[in-house]
Design an enzyme around this catalytic site. Structure first.
Site, PDB file in Angstrom:
ATOM      1  CG  HIS A  69      78.029 -58.358  -0.276  1.00 34.09           C
ATOM      2  ND1 HIS A  69      78.376 -57.242   0.451  1.00 34.09           N
ATOM      3  CD2 HIS A  69      78.083 -59.390   0.587  1.00 34.09           C
ATOM      4  CE1 HIS A  69      78.628 -57.600   1.698  1.00 34.09           C
ATOM      5  NE2 HIS A  69      78.461 -58.907   1.804  1.00 34.09           N
TER       6      HIS A  69
HETATM    7  P1  TYD Z   1      82.726 -53.759   2.329  1.00 35.07           P
HETATM    8  O1  TYD Z   1      82.694 -55.045   1.583  1.00 35.07           O
HETATM    9  O2  TYD Z   1      82.530 -52.487   1.559  1.00 35.07           O
HETATM   10  O3  TYD Z   1      81.677 -53.804   3.524  1.00 35.07           O
HETATM   11  P2  TYD Z   1      80.069 -53.956   3.459  1.00 35.07           P
HETATM   12  O4  TYD Z   1      79.808 -55.390   3.150  1.00 35.07           O
HETATM   13  O5  TYD Z   1      79.628 -53.609   4.829  1.00 35.07           O
HETATM   14  O6  TYD Z   1      79.543 -53.003   2.456  1.00 35.07           O
HETATM   15  O7  TYD Z   1      84.089 -53.689   3.121  1.00 35.07           O
HETATM   16  C1  TYD Z   1      84.726 -52.460   3.470  1.00 35.07           C
HETATM   17  C2  TYD Z   1      86.239 -52.648   3.395  1.00 35.07           C
HETATM   18  O8  TYD Z   1      86.692 -53.547   4.394  1.00 35.07           O
HETATM   19  C3  TYD Z   1      86.688 -53.180   2.056  1.00 35.07           C
HETATM   20  O9  TYD Z   1      87.868 -52.487   1.706  1.00 35.07           O
HETATM   21  C4  TYD Z   1      87.026 -54.625   2.330  1.00 35.07           C
HETATM   22  C5  TYD Z   1      87.427 -54.615   3.796  1.00 35.07           C
HETATM   23  N1  TYD Z   1      87.106 -55.865   4.500  1.00 35.07           N
HETATM   24  C6  TYD Z   1      88.147 -56.630   4.980  1.00 35.07           C
HETATM   25  O10 TYD Z   1      89.338 -56.328   4.791  1.00 35.07           O
HETATM   26  N2  TYD Z   1      87.857 -57.775   5.675  1.00 35.07           N
HETATM   27  C7  TYD Z   1      86.574 -58.152   5.927  1.00 35.07           C
HETATM   28  O11 TYD Z   1      86.354 -59.200   6.582  1.00 35.07           O
HETATM   29  C8  TYD Z   1      85.498 -57.338   5.420  1.00 35.07           C
HETATM   30  C9  TYD Z   1      84.068 -57.743   5.648  1.00 35.07           C
HETATM   31  C10 TYD Z   1      85.823 -56.197   4.719  1.00 35.07           C
END
Ligand code: TYD
Length: 134
Positions: A47
């Site tokens: 992303h």
């Molecule tokens: P995700 O966006 O999949 O992480 P990455 O960017 O590493 O692929 O996030 C994993 C989970 O954690 C998703 O359910 C959203 C949650 N999350 C939060 O609640 N707060 C945050 O600050 C972040 C980065 C993720």
């Protein structure tokens, strides 16, 4: 992409790194999160953001970061607890090759906000293309 080198306050007891907002890094920190216990072969991220600055510090172990600004890509190896990788908002990022003991600490300039994410690569290319053309 830019590296920030932090000062390790080392002595005979070991090391200590302090990171102060607007002094050691260029933004106020509103959120901290960390990624650990990453399973073998996992690639995550995929992303960009519309409005978010981040500093990534691999405080233990190692991992690699794939960065893409829509025109150029870069692969960065992180394995130093006293080094931060600064990533601006409109950068597509993927994290991979985590060592089993890797802990990736992320300092973020904004609270978590799903509407700030660009999770579709074609949408990202369109977004950066439009930004460049004013
Ligand atoms: P995700 O966006 O999949 O992480 P990455 O960017 O590493 O692929 O996030 C994993 C989970 O954690 C998703 O359910 C959203 C949650 N999350 C939060 O609640 N707060 C945050 O600050 C972040 C980065 C993720």
């Amino acid at each position: 992409m830019q590296f920030y080198k932090f000062i390790p306050h080392g002595d005979e007891r070991g090391q200590l790194v302090a990171i102060e907002a607007l002094k050691d890094i260029p933004f106020e920190v509103k959120r901290v999160y960390y990624i650990y216990d990453t399973k073998e072969g996992v690639r995550r991220g995929f992303h960009a953001h519309k409005n978010l600055e981040q500093i990534l510090v691999c405080v233990h172990g190692s991992c690699k970061i794939h960065l893409d600004n829509g025109t150029q890509t870069e692969e960065v190896f992180l394995n130093k607890p006293d080094e931060g990788l600064y990533i601006t908002s409109d950068t597509w990022r993927e994290m991979y090759d985590f060592s089993p003991d890797a802990v990736l600490l992320v300092l973020a300039s904004e609270h978590y906000n799903e509407s700030d994410y660009i999770r579709n690569y074609d949408e990202f290319l369109k977004y950066v293309g439009e930004s460049k053309n004013g």
